[in-house]
Design an enzyme around this catalytic site. Sequence first.
Site, mmCIF file in Angstrom:
data_model
loop_
_atom_site.group_PDB
_atom_site.id
_atom_site.type_symbol
_atom_site.label_atom_id
_atom_site.label_comp_id
_atom_site.label_asym_id
_atom_site.label_seq_id
_atom_site.Cartn_x
_atom_site.Cartn_y
_atom_site.Cartn_z
ATOM 1 C CG HIS A 50 -2.081 0.951 1.093
ATOM 2 N ND1 HIS A 50 -2.116 2.167 1.746
ATOM 3 C CD2 HIS A 50 -3.235 0.872 0.376
ATOM 4 C CE1 HIS A 50 -3.247 2.785 1.458
ATOM 5 N NE2 HIS A 50 -3.940 2.031 0.626
ATOM 6 C CB CYS A 51 4.008 2.061 1.754
ATOM 7 S SG CYS A 51 3.465 1.640 3.421
#
Length: 363
Positions: A353-354
Amino acid sequence: MPKYSKIKNNCYMPFEGDTHLGTIMMLPYRSDTWRECGKIASSNFFEIINTIALYEKVYVLKDQKVTYDITPIMNNKNIIILNINYDDAWARDTSPIFIKNGKEITGMDFRFNAWGGNIDGLYQDYQNDDKVASLICNELNFNHSYINDFILEGGSIHTDGNGLFLTTEACLLSKGRNPNLTKAEIENNLKRYLGAKKVIWLPRGIYNDETNEHVDNIACFIRPNVVGIAFPKDHNDIQYELSKASYDVLLSATNTEGNKLEVVKIVMPKPLYLTKTEENGITRKDSSKPRVENDRLAASYINYYQGKDYIILPKFNVEEDIIALKQFEELYRDKKIHQIDSKEILLGGGNIHCITMQIPKGE
């Protein structure tokens, strides 16, 4: 040429799991973050990029300091390489945060100070990262709204697309971000700039998460009204009390219409630690946070990415990978689950997600 936009009252931040116009990613290269200047992690990145490209456009930023071969992501019509410079590859936190009003998409350009500036920031040379959101908007021809007095990273918030937001007190109230703003003022900024109607403040995130415990590592909206939270089985794990504190808040929380949320506990891998071999592949610099042997890694399956038809789920090469996959297959029966090795991304300090940021599709 994009113009600066004023925020309209009916703009809002869409749910990540809705249809995307595309995804933004950045290739890793920093020697003090990534082993062998990102060469090892690049295989994780390439697989994620190519998988997302099965469904939508992927806009991949390539800094001039990237020196390894990027052939695996070339010659794909859904992968567009953008020659834009940046300081590190965390697209979630330095890209624009996109809001929409009907067909109109606007990139919100908040300030970035490497997760804490002079207080507890991870590196001191973040000027390119602070500029990259506007460069992306210019390159992709999006309207762009510059917010010069508020520090905010995309990983510090999650929304259901209906005005309900999640964040953590550990992060947004940290002294290195907006120390002159009260909790109420920070919440008002989320309402003003991103269309939040209600904010649920979780007390803590994942232990030793160097972002001051971003919410996207501890909890997320699986879909509107359903929240997943990373929860360890071991009651003696230091993470247990942190997860329980946030879980208890979610159990008592309601959505914007006053209805209770469904809260799902998501398995966590047993504690993972940086090895000596892994430490040796990272260059230590005085200007950045050191990464040393036996540092506990902030591993969580919550740090996944979703589109309308797919899920990109972390894999750490541990026994919990299979448990997590089965959980997600039950939670997302209508989406294709791609579980991809992301251990090298974890070593850099984040996860799937980062390194991704969705661009929503206008109505």
